[in-house]
Design an enzyme around this catalytic site. Structure first.
Site, PDB file in Angstrom:
ATOM      1  N   THR A 220     -23.330  59.229  38.261  1.00 58.02           N
ATOM      2  CA  THR A 220     -22.016  59.758  38.625  1.00 58.02           C
ATOM      3  C   THR A 220     -21.650  59.118  39.955  1.00 58.02           C
ATOM      4  O   THR A 220     -22.136  59.521  41.012  1.00 58.02           O
ATOM      5  CB  THR A 220     -22.042  61.293  38.736  1.00 58.02           C
ATOM      6  OG1 THR A 220     -22.456  61.839  37.484  1.00 58.02           O
ATOM      7  CG2 THR A 220     -20.656  61.830  39.074  1.00 58.02           C
TER       8      THR A 220
ATOM      9  N   LYS B  45     -15.955  61.229  34.118  1.00 56.75           N
ATOM     10  CA  LYS B  45     -17.095  62.086  34.444  1.00 56.75           C
ATOM     11  C   LYS B  45     -16.802  62.985  35.645  1.00 56.75           C
ATOM     12  O   LYS B  45     -17.145  64.178  35.654  1.00 56.75           O
ATOM     13  CB  LYS B  45     -18.338  61.238  34.715  1.00 56.75           C
ATOM     14  CG  LYS B  45     -19.561  62.053  35.149  1.00 56.75           C
ATOM     15  CD  LYS B  45     -19.946  63.094  34.100  1.00 56.75           C
ATOM     16  CE  LYS B  45     -20.971  64.104  34.621  1.00 56.75           C
ATOM     17  NZ  LYS B  45     -22.208  63.517  35.125  1.00 56.75           N
TER      18      LYS B  45
END
Length: 311
Positions: free
Chosen positions: A94, A172
């Site tokens: 991420t 995300k």
């Protein structure tokens, strides 16, 4: 495929194992050599450095905790310089588009290294089961080449090509931001309801039978309600990092982030109170304190199916 895999944490260790089981030639590296013991026993090769992990890789997969570590591994750790021409770097962390662009501008573009950003959702249990959702950004051709690798790691029906480079990172961050917002909103509602005297199970089932129903309320919060498990497989320090990245992105784009910034503040307060390594659902504990009780259902049978209620 010759795959280099860097980052054997709560998620990455399971992902690397699935790639080995799928028959790929996997080389692994982590800052903690002991994290690779199970992979070496399965036939993986150990690399002493990020550069060694990347040197012969057709694909280099990174699964790292934050953008700074991604830069450390690719640039200062030498992985980007070591990648063969034409290799494909897949960052499943991420992270942010800006980080990948800096790495590409400094090293990768000159070496004709291709790249995808492909962060995942599904928590550690999804990584262990091989049922992750994967959100890939990058060129169509690169996505198609990487698809067999992604399908070894996740649910094939939920491996999505979401757009050009950077789109995977953005999707995300938005998923995490909305999930964390669901957690705070749900906790606040449960605290008010039970403090007003409504039975927790009745309140939850009433919400599930209403237009306010959510996947979070139906499934995700059950680890707290049934088992008192605040999910320490994903630490508060990482949750706060993700929230900060999402809020920063909104500000960079000129999008108002009042609600998101408040959710971030609540998460940071929970981190300060319960510690960096507390589970990602620890903000629920702030609202349990306000309600004067833990949010627990007396037994699994108390979590009645919402369809049995008429509201």
């Amino acid at each position: 495929m010759r795959i280099g895999f860097i980052g054997l944490g709560n998620m990455g260790r399971h992902m690397a194992r699935h790639l080995i089981h799928a028959g790929h030639l996997v080389t692994v590296h982590d800052s903690r050599p002991e994290a690779a013991a199970e992979h070496l026993a399965l036939g993986a090769r150990w690399a002493d450095s990020p550069a060694d992990c990347a040197r012969e890789a057709e694909f280099l997969i990174t699964m790292l905790p934050n953008p700074r570590v991604v830069e450390d591994v690719l640039l200062r750790g030498g992985a980007a310089d070591a990648l063969p021409e034409g290799a494909l770097w897949i960052d499943m962390s991420t992270s942010t588009p800006a980080t990948a662009e800096r790495i590409a501008a400094e090293v990768l573009d000159a070496r004709r290294v291709r790249r995808l950003d492909a962060p995942v959702s599904g928590m550690a249990r999804g990584a262990e089961a091989g049922t992750l959702q994967i959100f890939a950004g990058g060129a169509d051709d690169d996505f198609r080449i990487a698809l067999p690798v992604f399908e070894a790691l996740g649910d094939p029906d939920r491996v999505l090509h979401v757009g050009p480079l950077g789109a995977g990172y953005t999707v995300k961050l938005m998923i995490n931001l909305l999930w964390f917002s669901h957690l705070v909103a749900t906790s606040e509602v449960l605290a008010m309801g039970v403090k007003a005297g409504v039975d927790l199970g009745v309140l939850r089932n009433s919400l599930l039978a209403s237009p306010a129903a959510s996947n979070f309320l139906e499934h995700d919060i059950m680890c707290v309600l049934a088992d008192g498990d605040y999910d320490d497989s994903f630490a508060m320090v990482l949750a706060c990092k993700d929230l900060g990245l999402a809020v920063d992105l909104g500000r960079d784009l000129g999008v108002s982030t009042e609600l998101s910034a408040l959710v971030e503040q609540i998460y940071r307060r929970a981190k300060a109170q319960h510690g960096d390594l507390a589970g990602e659902m620890s903000p629920v504990r702030l609202y349990e304190a306000l309600a004067g009780r833990e949010f627990r259902l007396p037994s699994p049978a108390a979590a009645l199916d919402a369809t049995t209620l008429t509201v």
